[in-house]
Design an enzyme around this catalytic site. Structure first.
Site, PDB file in Angstrom:
ATOM      1  N   CYS A  54      -3.475  -3.208 -15.753  1.00 53.42           N
ATOM      2  CA  CYS A  54      -3.274  -1.992 -14.968  1.00 53.42           C
ATOM      3  C   CYS A  54      -2.377  -2.252 -13.766  1.00 53.42           C
ATOM      4  O   CYS A  54      -2.216  -1.391 -12.916  1.00 53.42           O
ATOM      5  CB  CYS A  54      -4.613  -1.408 -14.508  1.00 53.42           C
ATOM      6  SG  CYS A  54      -5.603  -2.508 -13.477  1.00 53.42           S
ATOM      7  N   HIS A  78       0.822  -1.213   0.000  1.00 49.44           N
ATOM      8  CA  HIS A  78       0.000   0.000   0.000  1.00 49.44           C
ATOM      9  C   HIS A  78       0.854   1.262   0.000  1.00 49.44           C
ATOM     10  O   HIS A  78       0.585   2.218  -0.742  1.00 49.44           O
ATOM     11  CB  HIS A  78      -0.933  -0.007   1.214  1.00 49.44           C
ATOM     12  CG  HIS A  78      -1.889   1.137   1.249  1.00 49.44           C
ATOM     13  ND1 HIS A  78      -2.962   1.242   0.383  1.00 49.44           N
ATOM     14  CD2 HIS A  78      -1.934   2.252   2.024  1.00 49.44           C
ATOM     15  CE1 HIS A  78      -3.623   2.360   0.643  1.00 49.44           C
ATOM     16  NE2 HIS A  78      -3.020   2.988   1.627  1.00 49.44           N
TER      17      HIS A  78
END
Length: 397
Positions: free
Chosen positions: A352, A21
């Site tokens: 992506c 993250h």
């Protein structure tokens, strides 16, 4: 965070791999990040001046002092456009207009998460249940965030629509593929009022996330607000270049449930040219690609989670980070397989995930397989475009 003159210039963490993250958020903000140093943060002192370099491939470096650096400039007039669409991953609405001037074919991944954490900051269910909240501190924080809104839920709808519309307008009329929310439960819990609604999971990465939340009674009302926001962007603002994408969809049945849920809130597949894609990031998405192709208009390969689940490697772990590699033959074999199915079924297929941004040779592999589009981090668009052009020229000989 490394601070220079009170400005965040770089991120350095003790834990995590290059698709964790912290790394993803740093890329979205255009901030260099070095993750998984284990003991790195303890070695820096407040006010210390260092140079952070992430230009050396998989390994980042921190140097003492402020070092000189060179800048390579590219004449955009000399770059042709490849047959493969080159799109961008965009999360920050404020940077969208500037990024739109980089040669591109649209946005292959517009994440909702950055907009929610930066502009909304509140859990959607807390906004819906505002009148029932007993915690005075939470109510005070919600009041501060939603000043001027009697309808607290409408605040969520308006802010999410505003953020997405800024990205969509910047790239109009090119496609902007908006991925519906994919927070994990621990991330949702960190939103204002979120802890009252989120379970504590041992492994949030494989828990209550993505498509599974949208139709579940625990979160369906929150998902309805997302749908209202996307309908506002497309119908009221006229930004019909927005396509929607469902993340972490484990089964075909689950996909159909989500599509039905969206239709109940005015987002009907095929109506006003609305296309609904699915993230291809779970082995089941590849194994049952033909069945998923019946439910969705297209696929976008999420190589971060797909690699994690094929190799059984925790993408947040710095200890096994060396094993996490999208170029592994098992990962490439499954990606080639899903591209072949999509070409056979006449469905759009793009990627992506992080891999083509990090490895130009991986982008060339995708071109060789016949992928329709490659979505990249903005800072890698030019170098990857050149690599794609080189591969297309090679294949045409």
């Amino acid at each position: 965070m490394i601070q220079l003159r009170n400005i965040t210039r770089a991120t350095r963490t003790d834990r995590g791999g290059r698709t964790c993250h912290a790394a993803i958020v740093s890329r979205e903000l255009g901030v260099p990040a070095i993750v998984g140093t284990e003991h790195g943060t303890a070695s820096l002192k407040d006010g210390q001046v260092v140079t952070v370099s992430c230009s050396g491939g998989d390994t980042g470096f921190v140097y003492e002092g402020r070092l000189p650096f060179g800048v390579t400039r590219t004449d955009l007039k000399e770059i042709g456009r490849p047959r493969t669409q080159i799109m961008m991953n965009v999360a920050n609405p404020e940077g969208a207009f500037a990024l739109s001037f980089i040669p591109n074919d649209g946005v292959g991944l517009a994440r909702e998460e950055f907009i929610i954490t930066s502009y909304i900051k509140a859990h959607p269910l807390a906004l819906l249940d505002y009148a029932k909240i007993q915690d005075a501190a939470v109510r005070a924080e919600l009041d501060k965030l939603t000043a001027g809104y009697d309808d607290k839920a409408q605040f969520f709808v308006d802010k999410l629509a505003q953020g997405v519309s800024m990205i969509a307008a910047a790239f109009y009329p090119k496609d902007v593929i908006v991925r519906l929310s994919d927070f994990k439960t621990n991330e949702y819990a960190n939103l204002v009022g979120g802890r009252a609604y989120e379970p504590v999971e041992e492994n949030p990465m494989l828990g209550f996330r993505g498509a599974s939340r949208y139709y579940n009674p625990r979160y369906a009302a929150g998902f309805a607000l997302e749908c209202r926001a996307m309908k506002k962007v497309r119908d009221e603002m006229g930004l019909t270049n927005v396509k929607l994408m469902v993340p972490f969809c484990r089964t075909v049945e689950e996909g159909r449930k989500v599509i039905a849920e969206m239709a109940q809130h005015g987002l009907k597949r095929g109506e006003s040219e609305l296309e609904i894609y699915v993230m291809c990031e779970i082995p089941s998405n590849v194994i049952l690609a033909e069945e998923f192709a019946e439910a969705f208009d297209g696929f976008s390969i999420g190589s971060n989670d797909l690699t994690q689940l094929i190799l059984g490697v925790d993408r947040d772990s710095e200890i096994v980070a060396g094993i996490f590699d999208e170029r592994n033959p098992a990962v490439k074999k499954m990606i080639a397989e899903v591209i072949a199915v999509c070409r056979k079924k006449g469905r759009k297929i793009g990627i992506c995930g992080q891999a083509p941004s990090d490895y130009p040779e991986f982008a060339q592999f995708l071109v060789e397989q016949g992928i329709d589009s490659i979505s990249l981090n903005p800072d890698t668009v030019l170098k990857t475009t050149l690599a794609v052009l080189e591969e297309e020229n090679r294949l045409s000989v």
